[in-house]
Design a protein around this motif. Sequence first.
Motif, mmCIF file in Angstrom:
data_model
loop_
_atom_site.group_PDB
_atom_site.id
_atom_site.type_symbol
_atom_site.label_atom_id
_atom_site.label_comp_id
_atom_site.label_asym_id
_atom_site.label_seq_id
_atom_site.Cartn_x
_atom_site.Cartn_y
_atom_site.Cartn_z
ATOM 1 N N LYS A 210 -2.594 11.581 -16.163
ATOM 2 C CA LYS A 210 -2.842 12.942 -15.710
ATOM 3 C C LYS A 210 -4.333 13.117 -15.468
ATOM 4 C CE LYS A 210 1.062 14.997 -18.221
ATOM 5 N NZ LYS A 210 1.480 16.010 -19.224
ATOM 6 N N GLY A 211 -4.677 13.999 -14.516
ATOM 7 C CA GLY A 211 -6.093 14.244 -14.310
ATOM 8 C C GLY A 211 -6.546 14.272 -12.872
ATOM 9 N N GLY A 212 -5.633 14.448 -11.923
ATOM 10 C CA GLY A 212 -6.073 14.585 -10.552
ATOM 11 C C GLY A 212 -5.438 13.588 -9.604
ATOM 12 N N LEU A 213 -6.044 13.495 -8.415
ATOM 13 C CA LEU A 213 -5.482 12.710 -7.321
ATOM 14 C C LEU A 213 -5.315 11.241 -7.679
ATOM 15 C CD1 LEU A 213 -4.643 12.530 -4.317
ATOM 16 C CD2 LEU A 213 -7.052 12.132 -3.775
ATOM 17 N N TRP A 214 -6.375 10.623 -8.212
ATOM 18 C CA TRP A 214 -6.303 9.191 -8.495
ATOM 19 C C TRP A 214 -5.346 8.894 -9.644
ATOM 20 C CZ3 TRP A 214 -7.493 6.049 -4.910
ATOM 21 C CH2 TRP A 214 -8.498 6.366 -3.992
ATOM 22 N N ALA A 215 -5.275 9.801 -10.600
ATOM 23 C CA ALA A 215 -4.310 9.627 -11.690
ATOM 24 C C ALA A 215 -2.887 9.695 -11.148
ATOM 25 C CB ALA A 215 -4.530 10.695 -12.755
ATOM 26 N N ASP A 216 -2.648 10.625 -10.218
ATOM 27 C CA ASP A 216 -1.321 10.732 -9.607
ATOM 28 C C ASP A 216 -0.997 9.485 -8.789
ATOM 29 O OD1 ASP A 216 -0.640 13.141 -10.684
ATOM 30 O OD2 ASP A 216 -1.090 14.334 -8.901
ATOM 31 N N PHE A 217 -1.998 8.958 -8.078
ATOM 32 C CA PHE A 217 -1.746 7.761 -7.270
ATOM 33 C C PHE A 217 -1.450 6.563 -8.168
ATOM 34 C CE2 PHE A 217 -3.031 3.997 -4.804
ATOM 35 C CZ PHE A 217 -2.192 4.163 -3.715
ATOM 36 N N TRP A 218 -2.189 6.439 -9.265
ATOM 37 C CA TRP A 218 -1.925 5.369 -10.228
ATOM 38 C C TRP A 218 -0.489 5.469 -10.746
ATOM 39 C CZ3 TRP A 218 -4.168 1.083 -12.446
ATOM 40 C CH2 TRP A 218 -3.604 0.630 -13.642
ATOM 41 N N THR A 219 -0.090 6.686 -11.073
ATOM 42 C CA THR A 219 1.253 6.902 -11.608
ATOM 43 C C THR A 219 2.319 6.539 -10.592
ATOM 44 O OG1 THR A 219 0.464 8.668 -13.068
ATOM 45 C CG2 THR A 219 2.819 8.638 -12.560
ATOM 46 N N ILE A 220 2.126 6.983 -9.354
ATOM 47 C CA ILE A 220 3.141 6.756 -8.327
ATOM 48 C C ILE A 220 3.224 5.281 -7.934
ATOM 49 C CG2 ILE A 220 1.960 6.951 -6.078
ATOM 50 C CD1 ILE A 220 3.998 9.101 -5.362
ATOM 51 N N LEU A 221 2.166 4.537 -8.201
ATOM 52 C CA LEU A 221 2.161 3.113 -7.886
ATOM 53 C C LEU A 221 3.024 2.305 -8.855
ATOM 54 C CD1 LEU A 221 0.834 1.107 -5.879
ATOM 55 C CD2 LEU A 221 -1.020 0.819 -7.541
#
Length: 275
Positions: A45-56
């Motif tokens: 959690k914590g923004g755009l890059w955190a979301d991209f990491w999660t979705i990867l």
Amino acid sequence: MGDTPVSETTGPTNMTDATGLATKNHAANGGLGAAAFTPAYYARKGGLWADFWTILHPPYTLWNLSFVAMGAALAPALDWRMLALMLTAFLAGTGVASHALDELNGRPLRTGFSDRALKLMALAALAVSLACALLSLLFVSVWIILLALLGALLVAAYSLEWFGGLLHTNLGFALSWGGYPVLVGYWAQTEALTPDALLLAAAATLMSLAQRELSTPARFLRRKANAGGATFATAEGVIQWDMPRLLNSYERPLRLLSWMAPALAAAMILAKLGL
């Protein structure tokens, strides 16, 4: 969290007593449940890059890429250009496009991406995969395009549950995300399929089935269960596992397997290099 025997009078000993078990564990866990857990153990959690990491889905994407590398390493000779192109294609197609479409279909990871962003992400990633296939024509036959189109179909059909969810099953996942990358990795090196490649693909399919058998209950606990646990009647008394311990019984093997796959792929590549 150790095993804690409790008196049979302090709670239900019958594991089918779901009401008593849920009530007691909800209190014991301080209300732990789907709201308390992240949707995946690698979620950030914590923004755009955190979301991209999660979705990867980093552990599972690395697992998938490892199967591609295993298939390539099995070939008599290793063409690094084709290996790089296939790894890039699967990173884009499976790692990004498939997971973006999966998030679009029900928001299981609860990221902040808009529907439009997820669609653009998936389309861009599929375009990268197709570009890799086109570049591969410099080294292999036109059959690589058919394999790329099949891969795109598998991505969309699985993630969006096309054909009535025919591929969105444990076996569909295992064949698409386990056996298929091994076969593509091998074919891209040899333009042929041999018994040893088919056997390795079968092994990858079985490994992916094992992954699915563990990840399905783990996802249920993280994303849907509001309270619960497990109660075991033993000769010493009743032993209870709370939600975190029950979840860990599925996710610890998953974490170990997610490191085993790249370690095995690396070993096969090093063996190919004679190191």
